[in-house]
Design a protein around this motif. Structure first.
Motif, mmCIF file in Angstrom:
data_model
loop_
_atom_site.group_PDB
_atom_site.id
_atom_site.type_symbol
_atom_site.label_atom_id
_atom_site.label_comp_id
_atom_site.label_asym_id
_atom_site.label_seq_id
_atom_site.Cartn_x
_atom_site.Cartn_y
_atom_site.Cartn_z
ATOM 1 N N GLY A 1 0.813 -1.216 0.000
ATOM 2 C CA GLY A 1 0.000 0.000 0.000
ATOM 3 C C GLY A 1 0.841 1.259 0.000
ATOM 4 N N LEU A 2 1.917 1.251 0.747
ATOM 5 C CA LEU A 2 2.792 2.421 0.783
ATOM 6 C C LEU A 2 3.464 2.659 -0.567
ATOM 7 C CD1 LEU A 2 4.411 2.079 4.317
ATOM 8 C CD2 LEU A 2 2.514 3.555 3.612
ATOM 9 N N VAL A 3 3.767 1.574 -1.267
ATOM 10 C CA VAL A 3 4.358 1.700 -2.599
ATOM 11 C C VAL A 3 3.364 2.357 -3.557
ATOM 12 C CG1 VAL A 3 5.115 0.363 -4.614
ATOM 13 C CG2 VAL A 3 6.031 -0.154 -2.357
ATOM 14 N N VAL A 4 2.092 2.079 -3.388
ATOM 15 C CA VAL A 4 1.066 2.677 -4.253
ATOM 16 C C VAL A 4 0.743 4.098 -3.806
ATOM 17 C CG1 VAL A 4 -1.345 2.499 -4.973
ATOM 18 C CG2 VAL A 4 0.086 0.448 -4.889
ATOM 19 N N ILE A 5 0.580 4.294 -2.500
ATOM 20 C CA ILE A 5 0.154 5.599 -1.984
ATOM 21 C C ILE A 5 1.198 6.682 -2.256
ATOM 22 C CG2 ILE A 5 -0.266 6.887 0.152
ATOM 23 C CD1 ILE A 5 -1.719 4.371 1.178
ATOM 24 N N PRO B 1 4.602 6.755 -4.193
ATOM 25 C CA PRO B 1 5.132 7.076 -5.519
ATOM 26 C C PRO B 1 4.104 7.062 -6.644
ATOM 27 C CG PRO B 1 6.022 4.972 -4.743
ATOM 28 C CD PRO B 1 5.129 5.499 -3.683
ATOM 29 N N VAL B 2 3.044 6.276 -6.515
ATOM 30 C CA VAL B 2 2.076 6.178 -7.610
ATOM 31 C C VAL B 2 0.980 7.234 -7.477
ATOM 32 C CG1 VAL B 2 0.394 4.685 -8.762
ATOM 33 C CG2 VAL B 2 2.562 3.726 -7.947
ATOM 34 N N LEU B 3 0.334 7.283 -6.320
ATOM 35 C CA LEU B 3 -0.771 8.223 -6.114
ATOM 36 C C LEU B 3 -0.300 9.598 -5.629
ATOM 37 C CD1 LEU B 3 -3.350 5.856 -4.377
ATOM 38 C CD2 LEU B 3 -3.219 6.489 -6.805
ATOM 39 N N HIS B 4 0.942 9.686 -5.204
ATOM 40 C CA HIS B 4 1.502 10.940 -4.686
ATOM 41 C C HIS B 4 0.623 11.527 -3.589
ATOM 42 C CE1 HIS B 4 4.337 10.671 -7.956
ATOM 43 N NE2 HIS B 4 3.336 10.570 -8.807
ATOM 44 N N ALA B 5 0.262 10.685 -2.635
ATOM 45 C CA ALA B 5 -0.604 11.109 -1.538
ATOM 46 C C ALA B 5 0.008 10.719 -0.192
ATOM 47 C CB ALA B 5 -1.986 10.478 -1.703
ATOM 48 N N PRO B 6 1.185 11.260 0.136
ATOM 49 C CA PRO B 6 1.842 10.861 1.381
ATOM 50 C C PRO B 6 1.012 11.153 2.628
ATOM 51 C CG PRO B 6 2.905 12.791 0.446
ATOM 52 C CD PRO B 6 1.921 12.295 -0.571
#
Length: 171
Positions: free
Chosen positions: A84-88, A90-95
């Motif tokens: 999930g952190l990999v998606v949130i 770098p992908v979704l740019h929603a830290p």
């Protein structure tokens, strides 16, 4: 240390770190108060565990080994959390949503632990943390303030964790 005491210590450590890591998003005096309360609660837990250990027979037969099913639940938690952190990030740019994701995954893992340990009462902690995590994710997706996300998805789950292990007086 027996299994329930070890479990309480692990829960307390994570609750403490949830509070400490997220208190910084709050205004100065609130952050200080939260951190002081977090330290006091954690010290109270350590004192409680020490007393419980001192009052325990020398050879109670309980092992601290949590077993294979516990390891499977924790491994799944780590894999799903990291994915999930990999998606949130770098992908979704929603830290800002990461706190919610972590709380959601940790909350869901308590459902697994409740099942393998046959502790239905642990489902309340699982549900509460999962809801906080889901709300934190939604708040992160909609651009809410870091303080609000930290309060709901970080501090509240930390309080739940510390409260649940402090509330357990036996074992």
């Amino acid at each position: 240390m027996i299994r329930t005491q070890t479990g309480r210590l692990i829960g307390g450590i994570f609750g403490f770190f949830f509070i400490m890591a997220n208190a910084g998003a709050m205004p100065g005096p609130v952050a200080i108060a939260l951190r002081v309360l977090g330290v006091c609660a954690f010290l109270a837990l350590l004192l409680s565990l020490r007393r419980a250990r001192a009052n325990q027979p020398a050879a109670d037969g309980a092992r601290t080994d949590f077993g294979r099913n516990y390891r499977y639940v924790v491994a799944a938690e780590v894999v799903v959390g990291a994915a999930g952190l990999v998606v949130i990030n770098p992908v979704l740019h929603a830290p800002q949503a990461t706190v919610g994701w972590i709380a959601l995954v940790v909350g869901l893992h308590f459902f697994g632990l409740a099942a393998i340990w046959r502790l239905p009462s642990m489902r309340w902690l699982a549900a509460g943390m999962s809801v906080c995590g889901a709300v934190g994710l939604a708040l992160g997706a909609y651009g809410s303030s870091a303080a609000l996300i930290a309060l709901i998805a970080g501090i509240a789950p930390g309080v739940m964790l510390l409260g649940s292990v402090l509330g357990k007086r036996r074992g």
